[in-house]
Design a protein around this motif. Structure first.
Motif, PDB file in Angstrom:
ATOM      1  N   VAL A   1      79.256  68.572 -30.068  1.00 31.64           N
ATOM      2  CA  VAL A   1      78.096  67.765 -29.677  1.00 31.64           C
ATOM      3  C   VAL A   1      77.156  67.562 -30.859  1.00 31.64           C
ATOM      4  O   VAL A   1      76.667  66.448 -31.126  1.00 31.64           O
ATOM      5  CB  VAL A   1      77.374  68.421 -28.486  1.00 31.64           C
ATOM      6  CG1 VAL A   1      76.049  67.715 -28.219  1.00 31.64           C
ATOM      7  CG2 VAL A   1      78.258  68.404 -27.258  1.00 31.64           C
ATOM      8  N   MET A   2      76.880  68.626 -31.603  1.00 34.27           N
ATOM      9  CA  MET A   2      75.959  68.515 -32.728  1.00 34.27           C
ATOM     10  C   MET A   2      76.552  67.638 -33.831  1.00 34.27           C
ATOM     11  O   MET A   2      75.827  66.877 -34.509  1.00 34.27           O
ATOM     12  CB  MET A   2      75.635  69.920 -33.267  1.00 34.27           C
ATOM     13  CG  MET A   2      74.427  69.945 -34.178  1.00 34.27           C
ATOM     14  SD  MET A   2      73.838  71.623 -34.475  1.00 34.27           S
ATOM     15  CE  MET A   2      73.249  72.049 -32.834  1.00 34.27           C
ATOM     16  N   THR A   3      77.867  67.698 -34.018  1.00 31.86           N
ATOM     17  CA  THR A   3      78.513  66.829 -35.008  1.00 31.86           C
ATOM     18  C   THR A   3      78.389  65.358 -34.599  1.00 31.86           C
ATOM     19  O   THR A   3      78.089  64.483 -35.439  1.00 31.86           O
ATOM     20  CB  THR A   3      79.993  67.226 -35.150  1.00 31.86           C
ATOM     21  OG1 THR A   3      80.077  68.595 -35.548  1.00 31.86           O
ATOM     22  CG2 THR A   3      80.682  66.365 -36.188  1.00 31.86           C
ATOM     23  N   ALA A   4      78.632  65.083 -33.316  1.00 28.60           N
ATOM     24  CA  ALA A   4      78.523  63.692 -32.835  1.00 28.60           C
ATOM     25  C   ALA A   4      77.111  63.152 -32.998  1.00 28.60           C
ATOM     26  O   ALA A   4      76.897  62.004 -33.449  1.00 28.60           O
ATOM     27  CB  ALA A   4      78.960  63.629 -31.380  1.00 28.60           C
ATOM     28  N   VAL A   5      76.107  63.969 -32.650  1.00 29.07           N
ATOM     29  CA  VAL A   5      74.708  63.543 -32.794  1.00 29.07           C
ATOM     30  C   VAL A   5      74.386  63.289 -34.257  1.00 29.07           C
ATOM     31  O   VAL A   5      73.703  62.302 -34.613  1.00 29.07           O
ATOM     32  CB  VAL A   5      73.775  64.592 -32.179  1.00 29.07           C
ATOM     33  CG1 VAL A   5      72.310  64.244 -32.476  1.00 29.07           C
ATOM     34  CG2 VAL A   5      73.997  64.691 -30.678  1.00 29.07           C
ATOM     35  N   SER A   6      74.875  64.188 -35.137  1.00 32.55           N
ATOM     36  CA  SER A   6      74.603  64.018 -36.570  1.00 32.55           C
ATOM     37  C   SER A   6      75.230  62.737 -37.094  1.00 32.55           C
ATOM     38  O   SER A   6      74.618  61.992 -37.909  1.00 32.55           O
ATOM     39  CB  SER A   6      75.152  65.230 -37.344  1.00 32.55           C
ATOM     40  OG  SER A   6      74.546  66.422 -36.904  1.00 32.55           O
ATOM     41  N   MET A   7      76.453  62.422 -36.644  1.00 28.03           N
ATOM     42  CA  MET A   7      77.105  61.189 -37.093  1.00 28.03           C
ATOM     43  C   MET A   7      76.352  59.950 -36.614  1.00 28.03           C
ATOM     44  O   MET A   7      76.173  58.971 -37.368  1.00 28.03           O
ATOM     45  CB  MET A   7      78.550  61.160 -36.581  1.00 28.03           C
ATOM     46  CG  MET A   7      79.467  62.133 -37.288  1.00 28.03           C
ATOM     47  SD  MET A   7      81.164  62.046 -36.669  1.00 28.03           S
ATOM     48  CE  MET A   7      81.978  63.224 -37.747  1.00 28.03           C
ATOM     49  N   VAL A   8      75.902  59.972 -35.362  1.00 28.31           N
ATOM     50  CA  VAL A   8      75.151  58.834 -34.826  1.00 28.31           C
ATOM     51  C   VAL A   8      73.863  58.633 -35.606  1.00 28.31           C
ATOM     52  O   VAL A   8      73.493  57.487 -35.981  1.00 28.31           O
ATOM     53  CB  VAL A   8      74.886  59.031 -33.326  1.00 28.31           C
ATOM     54  CG1 VAL A   8      73.924  57.964 -32.803  1.00 28.31           C
ATOM     55  CG2 VAL A   8      76.188  58.996 -32.545  1.00 28.31           C
ATOM     56  N   LEU A   9      73.148  59.732 -35.867  1.00 29.45           N
ATOM     57  CA  LEU A   9      71.888  59.608 -36.606  1.00 29.45           C
ATOM     58  C   LEU A   9      72.140  59.110 -38.029  1.00 29.45           C
ATOM     59  O   LEU A   9      71.375  58.277 -38.556  1.00 29.45           O
ATOM     60  CB  LEU A   9      71.171  60.964 -36.637  1.00 29.45           C
ATOM     61  CG  LEU A   9      70.608  61.463 -35.292  1.00 29.45           C
ATOM     62  CD1 LEU A   9      70.028  62.867 -35.452  1.00 29.45           C
ATOM     63  CD2 LEU A   9      69.536  60.503 -34.770  1.00 29.45           C
ATOM     64  N   THR A  10      73.197  59.631 -38.662  1.00 25.95           N
ATOM     65  CA  THR A  10      73.505  59.185 -40.025  1.00 25.95           C
ATOM     66  C   THR A  10      73.848  57.688 -40.058  1.00 25.95           C
ATOM     67  O   THR A  10      73.381  56.925 -40.940  1.00 25.95           O
ATOM     68  CB  THR A  10      74.675  60.012 -40.581  1.00 25.95           C
ATOM     69  OG1 THR A  10      74.348  61.402 -40.533  1.00 25.95           O
ATOM     70  CG2 THR A  10      74.969  59.626 -42.023  1.00 25.95           C
ATOM     71  N   LEU A  11      74.669  57.265 -39.091  1.00 25.45           N
ATOM     72  CA  LEU A  11      75.031  55.843 -39.028  1.00 25.45           C
ATOM     73  C   LEU A  11      73.798  54.966 -38.800  1.00 25.45           C
ATOM     74  O   LEU A  11      73.626  53.906 -39.441  1.00 25.45           O
ATOM     75  CB  LEU A  11      76.049  55.625 -37.917  1.00 25.45           C
ATOM     76  CG  LEU A  11      76.525  54.187 -37.678  1.00 25.45           C
ATOM     77  CD1 LEU A  11      77.194  53.634 -38.943  1.00 25.45           C
ATOM     78  CD2 LEU A  11      77.468  54.127 -36.489  1.00 25.45           C
ATOM     79  N   ALA A  12      72.894  55.406 -37.922  1.00 28.04           N
ATOM     80  CA  ALA A  12      71.686  54.620 -37.637  1.00 28.04           C
ATOM     81  C   ALA A  12      70.811  54.500 -38.867  1.00 28.04           C
ATOM     82  O   ALA A  12      70.262  53.424 -39.169  1.00 28.04           O
ATOM     83  CB  ALA A  12      70.925  55.272 -36.486  1.00 28.04           C
ATOM     84  N   VAL A  13      70.643  55.621 -39.593  1.00 29.74           N
ATOM     85  CA  VAL A  13      69.785  55.593 -40.777  1.00 29.74           C
ATOM     86  C   VAL A  13      70.377  54.696 -41.854  1.00 29.74           C
ATOM     87  O   VAL A  13      69.671  53.908 -42.519  1.00 29.74           O
ATOM     88  CB  VAL A  13      69.581  57.031 -41.297  1.00 29.74           C
ATOM     89  CG1 VAL A  13      68.920  57.010 -42.677  1.00 29.74           C
ATOM     90  CG2 VAL A  13      68.714  57.813 -40.325  1.00 29.74           C
TER      91      VAL A  13
END
Length: 284
Positions: free
Chosen positions: A11-23
Motif C-alpha cells: 500500500v505504501m509503495t502504491a501511494v508513493s508511486m501515485v504521489l511521485t507520478l502526480a508531482v
C-alpha cells in the motif's frame, strides 16, 4: 502473518508511486506536453516497481544481490527527493507535501522488514514442534518445582519432629539429672551424719557378730583416671613354648587349650591369641 507485513509495504509503495507520478506531471506539465511528463513519471515508478519485483524474486529463491538492492534504494531516494523538492516550491502547501515525502523511504523499509520475516519464517509443523517442546519444558519445570516443594515440606516436617524429640529427650535428661542430684544429696547428708555408722553397725552386728564393718557411702564427685598397666617385655617364641608346656602339664591329665589359656593369662603373662595358639600347636 505474511499479509500483515506485505500489505502495508504494498500500500505504501502504491501511494508513493501515485504521489511521485502526480508531482512529475505537475512539474513537467508546464514545460512539456503532459503525455511526456506522464511517461517520465511512469518511467520512475516503473523502474522502482521492476527493481522491487526483481528483489522479491531473488528473495523467493533465497538469494540477494547488492546491486539490485542499491538500484531499488536509488529509485526510492529519487522519489523521496522529488517529493521534497516539490514541497520546497509548493508555497502554502509545503507542509503537506513534506508530510508525505518520507513515504518512499518508508515503503523500502517495510519491504526490508518483510524480507527479514520471510528469511526467519517457519512452517506450521515447525511451530507446532517448538510449541510442544516449550510445553514439555514448562511441564518438567512445574513437576520439578512441585517435587522440590514437597521435599522441602517433608524435610521441614522431619526437622520439626526431630527438634521436638530432642526437646523431650533434653527435658527427660534434665529431670533425671535433678532426681540423681537429689538422691546423691540424700546420700551425702546420710554419710555426713554421725549416727549413720552406728545405725548400720547395729543392724549388721546381729548378722556378723564380732565384726565391725566400716561403712562408706559412695561419694559424688570427680574421679581420678587410673594409669594403664605396664605389659612388660614381650615373650620370645621359645619362652612362650616353655610356659605353655609347663601350664599344660601342670595337672594330669594335661589341660585343654582353653584351660591353659585361662591359667596363662591369670598368671600375669600376656601374648596375642595368634601367638598363643601357635605355641600350643608347636607344643602339642
Amino acid at each position: 502473518m505474511k499479509a500483515r507485513t506485505v500489505l502495508p509495504a504494498a500500500v505504501m509503495t502504491a501511494v508513493s508511486m501515485v504521489l511521485t507520478l502526480a508531482v512529475v506531471v505537475m512539474w513537467l506539465g508546464t514545460a512539456v506536453p503532459w503525455p511526456v511528463a506522464l511517461v517520465v513519471g511512469l518511467g520512475i515508478d516503473g523502474g522502482w516497481l521492476a527493481t522491487l519485483a526483481y528483489e522479491r524474486r531473488l528473495a523467493a529463491q533465497g538469494d540477494h544481490n547488492r546491486v539490485v538492492a542499491a538500484v531499488g534504494w536509488s529509485f526510492g531516494l529519487l522519489a523521496a527527493g522529488v517529493l521534497v523538492a516539490h514541497a520546497a516550491t509548493a508555497g502554502a502547501s509545503a507542509g503537506a507535501w513534506l508530510a508525505v515525502a518520507w513515504l518512499p523511504i518508508a515503503a523500502k523499509a517495510l519491504w526490508l522488514v518483510h524480507g527479514l520475516w520471510e528469511r526467519t519464517a517457519l512452517t506450521p509443523a515447525a511451530l507446532n514442534a517448538i510449541r510442544s517442546i516449550q510445553q514439555e519444558a514448562r511441564d518438567e519445570a512445574a513437576v520439578a518445582r512441585a517435587r522440590l516443594r514437597a521435599e522441602a515440606t517433608t524435610e521441614e516436617t522431619r526437622l520439626t519432629a526431630v527438634t521436638g524429640a530432642g526437646a523431650r529427650v533434653a527435658r527427660v535428661q534434665a529431670e533425671t539429672a535433678r532426681t540423681l542430684a537429689g538422691a546423691w544429696k540424700e546420700l551425702e547428708t546420710a554419710r555426713q551424719r554421725e549416727d549413720t555408722g552406728r545405725a548400720l553397725t547395729s543392724v549388721t552386728g546381729r548378722v556378723t557378730p564380732g565384726v565391725t564393718p566400716r561403712w562408706d557411702l559412695p561419694v559424688w564427685g570427680p574421679v581420678e583416671p587410673v594409669g594403664a598397666l605396664d605389659a612388660g617385655p614381650a615373650l620370645s617364641d621359645a619362652e612362650l613354648d616353655t610356659l605353655v608346656d609347663d601350664i599344660r602339664h601342670s595337672e594330669d591329665p594335661a589341660l585343654s587349650y582353653r584351660e591353659m589359656a585361662a591359667r596363662f593369662r591369670a598368671s600375669g603373662h600376656s601374648a596375642s591369641e595368634v601367638r598363643l595358639r601357635a605355641a600350643w600347636k608347636r607344643v602339642v
